[in-house]
Structures are given as structure tokens and as C-alpha cells.
Design a protein around this motif. Structure first.
Motif, PDB file in Angstrom:
ATOM      1  N   TYR A  88      27.231 -23.134   9.895  1.00 47.59           N
ATOM      2  CA  TYR A  88      27.536 -24.709   9.799  1.00 47.59           C
ATOM      3  C   TYR A  88      28.519 -25.129   8.908  1.00 47.59           C
ATOM      4  N   GLY A  89      29.261 -23.995   8.762  1.00 47.75           N
ATOM      5  CA  GLY A  89      30.666 -24.513   7.846  1.00 47.75           C
ATOM      6  C   GLY A  89      30.428 -23.968   6.482  1.00 47.75           C
ATOM      7  N   PRO A  90      31.438 -23.779   5.708  1.00 43.10           N
ATOM      8  CA  PRO A  90      31.137 -23.364   4.214  1.00 43.10           C
ATOM      9  C   PRO A  90      31.012 -24.640   3.329  1.00 43.10           C
ATOM     10  N   THR A  91      30.255 -23.967   2.284  1.00 40.96           N
ATOM     11  CA  THR A  91      30.083 -24.920   1.192  1.00 40.96           C
ATOM     12  C   THR A  91      31.268 -24.972   0.352  1.00 40.96           C
ATOM     13  N   ARG A  92      31.515 -25.912  -0.533  1.00 36.58           N
ATOM     14  CA  ARG A  92      32.740 -25.952  -1.415  1.00 36.58           C
ATOM     15  C   ARG A  92      32.050 -26.061  -3.036  1.00 36.58           C
ATOM     16  N   ASN A  93      33.017 -25.287  -3.884  1.00 37.29           N
ATOM     17  CA  ASN A  93      32.679 -25.220  -5.189  1.00 37.29           C
ATOM     18  C   ASN A  93      32.955 -26.849  -5.862  1.00 37.29           C
ATOM     19  N   PRO A  94      31.892 -27.317  -6.350  1.00 41.74           N
ATOM     20  CA  PRO A  94      32.055 -28.600  -7.114  1.00 41.74           C
ATOM     21  C   PRO A  94      33.275 -28.726  -7.988  1.00 41.74           C
ATOM     22  N   TRP A  95      33.938 -27.484  -8.669  1.00 42.78           N
ATOM     23  CA  TRP A  95      34.817 -27.311  -9.653  1.00 42.78           C
ATOM     24  C   TRP A  95      36.116 -27.564  -8.941  1.00 42.78           C
ATOM     25  N   ASP A  96      36.209 -27.235  -7.820  1.00 40.02           N
ATOM     26  CA  ASP A  96      37.577 -27.244  -6.982  1.00 40.02           C
ATOM     27  C   ASP A  96      37.143 -26.969  -5.552  1.00 40.02           C
ATOM     28  N   LEU A  97      37.254 -28.107  -4.541  1.00 37.74           N
ATOM     29  CA  LEU A  97      36.789 -28.303  -3.466  1.00 37.74           C
ATOM     30  C   LEU A  97      37.437 -27.179  -2.444  1.00 37.74           C
ATOM     31  N   ASP A  98      38.440 -26.475  -2.988  1.00 37.69           N
ATOM     32  CA  ASP A  98      39.434 -25.703  -2.202  1.00 37.69           C
ATOM     33  C   ASP A  98      38.893 -24.156  -2.612  1.00 37.69           C
ATOM     34  N   ARG A  99      37.781 -23.925  -3.333  1.00 34.73           N
ATOM     35  CA  ARG A  99      37.398 -22.736  -3.698  1.00 34.73           C
ATOM     36  C   ARG A  99      35.797 -22.380  -3.400  1.00 34.73           C
ATOM     37  N   ILE A 100      35.522 -21.247  -3.219  1.00 35.01           N
ATOM     38  CA  ILE A 100      34.084 -20.805  -2.852  1.00 35.01           C
ATOM     39  C   ILE A 100      33.292 -21.193  -3.854  1.00 35.01           C
ATOM     40  N   PRO A 101      31.717 -21.410  -3.512  1.00 34.50           N
ATOM     41  CA  PRO A 101      30.780 -21.701  -4.643  1.00 34.50           C
ATOM     42  C   PRO A 101      29.964 -20.156  -4.865  1.00 34.50           C
ATOM     43  N   GLY A 102      30.398 -19.272  -4.440  1.00 32.61           N
ATOM     44  CA  GLY A 102      29.683 -18.056  -4.436  1.00 32.61           C
ATOM     45  C   GLY A 102      28.662 -17.822  -3.126  1.00 32.61           C
ATOM     46  N   GLY A 103      28.182 -16.766  -3.061  1.00 31.92           N
ATOM     47  CA  GLY A 103      27.240 -16.512  -1.885  1.00 31.92           C
ATOM     48  C   GLY A 103      26.371 -15.158  -2.261  1.00 31.92           C
ATOM     49  N   SER A 104      25.061 -15.289  -1.585  1.00 31.89           N
ATOM     50  CA  SER A 104      24.979 -16.052   0.001  1.00 31.89           C
ATOM     51  C   SER A 104      24.528 -17.508  -0.741  1.00 31.89           C
ATOM     52  N   GLY A 105      23.869 -17.652  -1.820  1.00 31.07           N
ATOM     53  CA  GLY A 105      23.331 -18.821  -2.093  1.00 31.07           C
ATOM     54  C   GLY A 105      24.215 -19.796  -2.853  1.00 31.07           C
ATOM     55  N   GLY A 106      25.265 -20.126  -2.178  1.00 29.95           N
ATOM     56  CA  GLY A 106      26.167 -21.031  -2.597  1.00 29.95           C
ATOM     57  C   GLY A 106      25.572 -22.617  -2.457  1.00 29.95           C
ATOM     58  N   GLY A 107      24.788 -22.868  -1.309  1.00 31.03           N
ATOM     59  CA  GLY A 107      24.445 -24.180  -1.281  1.00 31.03           C
ATOM     60  C   GLY A 107      23.569 -24.778  -2.483  1.00 31.03           C
ATOM     61  N   SER A 108      22.689 -23.603  -2.801  1.00 34.94           N
ATOM     62  CA  SER A 108      21.770 -24.101  -4.128  1.00 34.94           C
ATOM     63  C   SER A 108      22.602 -24.208  -5.077  1.00 34.94           C
ATOM     64  N   ALA A 109      23.562 -23.262  -5.629  1.00 37.79           N
ATOM     65  CA  ALA A 109      24.149 -23.263  -6.879  1.00 37.79           C
ATOM     66  C   ALA A 109      25.116 -24.642  -6.823  1.00 37.79           C
ATOM     67  N   ALA A 110      25.817 -24.934  -5.678  1.00 36.19           N
ATOM     68  CA  ALA A 110      26.715 -26.230  -5.613  1.00 36.19           C
ATOM     69  C   ALA A 110      25.729 -27.418  -5.849  1.00 36.19           C
ATOM     70  N   ALA A 111      24.649 -27.330  -5.153  1.00 34.93           N
ATOM     71  CA  ALA A 111      23.821 -28.739  -5.328  1.00 34.93           C
ATOM     72  C   ALA A 111      23.452 -28.893  -6.618  1.00 34.93           C
ATOM     73  N   VAL A 112      23.282 -27.914  -7.555  1.00 33.28           N
ATOM     74  CA  VAL A 112      22.853 -28.095  -8.905  1.00 33.28           C
ATOM     75  C   VAL A 112      24.206 -28.357  -9.664  1.00 33.28           C
ATOM     76  N   ALA A 113      25.242 -27.774  -9.450  1.00 32.38           N
ATOM     77  CA  ALA A 113      26.396 -27.981 -10.435  1.00 32.38           C
ATOM     78  C   ALA A 113      26.937 -29.424  -9.710  1.00 32.38           C
ATOM     79  N   ALA A 114      26.584 -30.064  -8.676  1.00 34.01           N
ATOM     80  CA  ALA A 114      27.355 -31.275  -8.389  1.00 34.01           C
ATOM     81  C   ALA A 114      26.229 -32.306  -8.739  1.00 34.01           C
TER      82      ALA A 114
END
Length: 517
Positions: A144-170
Motif C-alpha cells: 500500500y505504499g511506503p511510510t515516510r520518516n517524519p524527520w525527512d519525508l524522502d527517507r525511510i522510517p525503518g522496518g518492518s514496523g515503520g508505520g508504528s514508529a513514524a506515527a509516534v514520532a509524528a
């Protein structure tokens, strides 16, 4: 307190304001839903969520407010919202595992951890994005498409749980649940500046988590503070008779340990094999600074060697795909998942299964299924899977020997900061190396915690510090982690996320850039 200040509070601070009647749960949930609406959606947003659970979350919040007004005794975190990784089944919400093969699937039951969230009356904001079936280190492998890192939207938020980490960081959620098979909570935590914990294997029930590798998977908390993770693990932890690997004597007193504030006299072991050559300079600098802070707080820093950790990556990428190939066999268009009919030839069950799996699984999932099936095949089982299990035993012995010398172990969580989206997609081996420091804990079943260690000199992006403790000693992680967190925040002048660029502006800038391109 305005909405922006409110969502930037810690979960424990939110809980205190709820208990004091300074805010309502409805106000708190609505503030987070508004934040999700502002920064998460569209092609230029964070895209941390695959499903937003608006109606139910507000209904639970209203119920909490009514119960609190009636002076009912409630759990400490009642009314504090949370997000759930979309690998954990939830009744009434879709669970896709980030895969097209489960698109729109609605579970008829709740995972044990979700039942516990509901019992504590924590409103569930929605389901977060992930690499398909948790296979990846960047959340770029989601169907369903990548999640983006809230620090830099051109970068990855890690994985596999990037959505959970990005939601908390954002600041879209104060808390989240993730799963960690080889670092899928801790590595995203490192690159987003959040706290992530892989509990002792069996300390938190896996019942209702869609399995990738059953002997490695573990559900755990994602948060912005060490105390918040401890509070959440106390909610979701404990024995579960529905999980045959569930411990009956898991660590307790986690939040109390996080509040102790003392490491004087403790021995902290620096893992010789998990820092130095191959680690980004800024990562190494922040790591060394953390060691000095702990030494100044009265801890003794000891270097220890775990010589078999060098084989962990290879062993993991035989054990994990072997177990995954077995676990994912049920997604065949007959028992579970979508159904795709073959376009030509006879209509047999085998051909339906083949067509379904070809259409429903992404490239990374197919790669790991093929690798695992090969490793388990006749003539290769002993040479590959059997040998990997022997290496796993050696790694467990390395941990046992190390913990005879020290109370906890410490290392960088990831060798680099967040890399750019697309940078490593064409090189799976380079992607796998991101988990080199986190994998040993899963192979041994010991608990691991990552917390923000500062910003790298080269790019100003978050660096993670990893702590590891013996099995069933999760409380030690929280004790040391909370002390290091307070020392680091005193040095920075506040939480690391306070130094992140304004996300709303990043989203607008990114949208403009996308439109121009």
C-alpha cells in the motif's frame, strides 16, 4: 493547553491530565485524529496509517470520560489513545499485514494484546503500515505504499514496523504496538528518534499476531519515553494460555524500574562486535557519548566479546525464511486470502494456489519463501537450516557468558541513520545489514530496548542506542534506559523529537516538490 502541546506530551503525562480532569479523552483522541488528518494522508504525507478507526476510537473515549465522571476506578492509561501495527488482528478493523493477499480482510477475533488494550479502555486510533508480512527494514515493501520518516519525508522510517514508529514520532499517536522478528521495533525506533522495546520472548502473547517466524516474533511497545513503554508493556504482558510459548514468570515491576533513576554500581557491557568499523561516524560518536554519561552516573563500563554474533545475520536469514515459508503456506486462495483464477489451462486447486500467490505476494515475500523452502528441502535441511540452528545455540551461549560478567549490554541499534527511499531496494543484502545489531536478541530470546541517542553529525538524523538484558529481566532494561534517557535529555535540553523539523511544513514542501516534478 492547545492541541499541539497536548499531542506532544508523553503518554504518562496525558494519563495524569486525564486523571486530574484537566482534559477529556474525547479531546485527546480528537487532537490525534486531527493530527493524522493534517500530516498523514496523500502522496506527500507520512502515511503511517493504513486504516483510521475514527468512530470506534471516539466512542471508547466518550465511554472513558463517562466512567471517570462517575468516579469509576480505571486503568492508569484509560483514555490514552494507541495505534496498532497491521500485523495484529483486530475485530472490526481490517488486518492486511501490508499485503494485497489480505486486502480488506476482517478478523473475527481480537489478538490477546488487543483484548488487553480494550480491557484497559485505551482507544485504538487505527492500524499502521508495515513491510508486507513484516518482511523488510524500510516499510518500502508494503503493498500500500511506503511510510515516510517524519524527520525527512524522502527517507525511510525503518522496518518492518515503520508505520508504528513514524506515527509516534509524528505525534499522530502517543503509543503504538509493533512486532519484532529481527529488529522491526528497535530499528525503526532508532531512525525515527523513538523508544522501542522487544520484550523477552514469551513475555507478551503472540496470539493474534500473523506469524512470520514463530520462534523469533515478539509483540512490543513503541513510545516517546522509556516510562511510557514500561507502562504499555505492563498492559499487554503476562501469561496467555492461548500461546504455547507464553511465559508464566515474566518480568514485573517495569514502570517502577523505569522510575528508579539509578545505575550506580551496575556493570554495562560494550559488545566488541557491534560497534566500530562499518558503523557511521555520527552513530559511533553518539554511542561513545552515551557510554561516558553512564560512566559519570556511576556505572562501570566493561568491554565484552560475543564472537559468534558475526554469524547472526547469516543464521537469521536461514531460520527466518524457513519458518516464514511454512507460516505463509496457508495464504493460498483456498484457506485464507484473495483468490485469483489462472488465465489459461485446467482449473485445479494447484493452479489456483499458484495464480493467487503470484498475484497476492510482493517480491520480497516471494524471495524469502523461495529461500526458506530451499533451505528446508531434502538434501539441504542439515546443511542450511540445521547449521543455522547450531549457530543460534552458539549465540545464546555468547549471551549467557556475557551476562555472567555484566548486568546489561549496550550497542548502537543500527549502523547508520535513515537512508533515502529507494536507495537500497535493488540490493536486498545491503538492506538486510541494517538489522546486524538487533538480530542476536531475537535468536536468543532476550529483551532489547532502543532509545534516542542524539543526532548524527553528518545529517542531523536520529541515532539509536540499544540495551540488552538477560531473559525475564526486562525491568533492568527500563531501569538503565530511563537513566540514560534522562542524562541525554539533560545534555540536549529536552526530548530529541523537539529538534525535529516542523512536520506540517515538511509535508507542504514535499507536496510542492512532487507537484513540480
Amino acid at each position: 493547553m492547545n492541541a499541539n502541546e497536548l499531542i506532544r506530551s508523553s503518554a504518562s503525562a496525558m494519563a495524569a491530565k486525564l486523571a486530574a480532569g484537566e482534559i477529556t479523552s474525547v479531546e485527546l483522541v480528537q487532537a490525534h485524529l486531527d493530527r493524522i488528518g493534517a500530516v498523514d494522508g496523500g502522496d506527500s504525507g507520512v502515511h503511517a496509517f493504513l486504516h483510521v478507526n475514527t468512530e470506534e476510537a471516539l466512542a471508547v473515549a466518550a465511554d472513558v470520560d463517562a466512567r471517570r465522571a462517575a468516579c469509576e476506578q480505571l486503568h492508569e492509561l484509560a483514555g490514552v489513545p494507541i495505534a496498532v501495527k497491521d500485523l495484529i488482528v483486530t475485530r472490526g478493523q481490517p488486518t492486511t499485514a501490508g499485503s494485497k493477499i489480505l486486502e480488506g480482510w476482517m478478523s473475527p477475533y481480537d489478538a490477546t494484546v488487543v483484548k488487553k488494550l480494550r480491557a484497559a479502555r485505551m482507544p485504538i486510533l487505527g492500524k499502521t503500515n508495515l513491510d508486507e508480512f513484516a518482511m523488510g527494514s524500510s516499510t518500502e515493501h508494503s503493498a500500500y505504499g511506503p511510510t515516510r520518516n517524519p524527520w525527512d519525508l524522502d527517507r525511510i522510517p525503518g522496518g518492518s514496523g515503520g508505520g508504528s514508529a513514524a506515527a509516534v514520532a509524528a505525534f499522530e499517536a502517543p503509543l503504538a504496538l509493533g512486532t519484532d522478528t529481527g529488529g522491526s521495533i528497535r530499528q525503526p525506533g532508532a531512525v525515527t528518534g523513538t523508544v522501542g522495546v522487544k520484550p523477552t520472548y514469551g513475555a507478551v502473547s503472540r496470539y493474534g499476531a500473523i506469524a512470520m517466524a514463530s520462534s523469533l516474533d515478539q509483540i512490543g511497545p513503541v513510545s516517546r519515553t522509556v516510562l511510557d513503554s514500561a507502562l504499555l508493556q505492563e498492559v499487554i504482558g503476562g501469561h496467555d494460555p492461548q500461546d504455547s510459548t507464553s511465559l508464566t514468570d515474566a518480568s514485573t515491576g517495569l514502570a517502577a524500574a523505569a522510575r528508579l533513576g539509578n545505575v550506580k554500581g551496575m556493570k554495562i557491557g560494550v559488545i566488541k562486535e557491534l560497534h566500530g568499523e562499518g558503523y557511521q561516524g555520527g552513530v559511533e560518536n553518539r554511542f561513545n557519548e552515551s557510554l561516558e554519561l553512564l560512566r559519570g552516573a556511576g556505572a562501570e563500563i566493561v568491554e565484552v566479546s560475543c564472537p559468534n554474533f558475526g554469524y547472526a545475520l547469516g543464521a537469521y536469514y536461514l531460520i527466518m525464511p524457513s519458518e516464514a515459508s511454512s507460516n505463509l503456506a496457508k495464504f493460498d486462495g483456498v484457506r485464507f486470502g484473495m483468490r485469483t483464477l489462472p488465465t489459461e489451462g485446467p482449473l485445479t486447486i494447484e493452479r489456483v494456489m499458484g495464480a493467487t500467490r503470484a498475484a497476492g505476494f510482493g517480491d520480497e515475500v516471494k524471495r524469502r519463501i523461495i529461500l526458506g523452502t530451499y533451505a528446508l528441502s531434502a538434501g539441504y535441511y542439515d546443511a542450511y537450516y540445521g547449521s543455522a540452528q547450531k549457530v543460534r545455540t552458539l549465540i545464546q551461549r555468547d549471551f549467557a557468558a556475557a551476562f555472567e560478567q555484566v548486568d546489561v549490554l549496550i550497542s548502537p541499534t543500527a549502523p547508520t541513520t535513515a537512508f533515502k527511499l529507494g536507495e537500497k531496494l535493488s540490493d536486498p543484502l545491503a538492506m538486510y545489514l541494517n538489522d546486524v545489531a538487533t538480530i542476536p536478541a531475537n535468536l536468543a530470546g532476550v529483551p532489547g530496548l532502543t532509545l534516542p541517542g542524539g543526532l548524527a553529525d553528518e545529517d542531523g538524523l536520529p541515532v539509536g542506542i540499544q540495551l540488552l538484558a538477560p531473559a525475564r529481566e526486562d525491568a533492568r532494561l527500563y531501569r538503565v534506559g530511563a537513566v540514560l534517557e534522562s542524562l541525554l535529555e539533560a545534555q540536549w535540553g529536552g526530548p530529541i523529537l523537539d529538534q525535529a523539523p516542523p512536520l506540517a511544513e515538511l509535508v507542504q514542501t514535499h507536496a510542492a516538490k512532487e507537484a513540480n516534478s
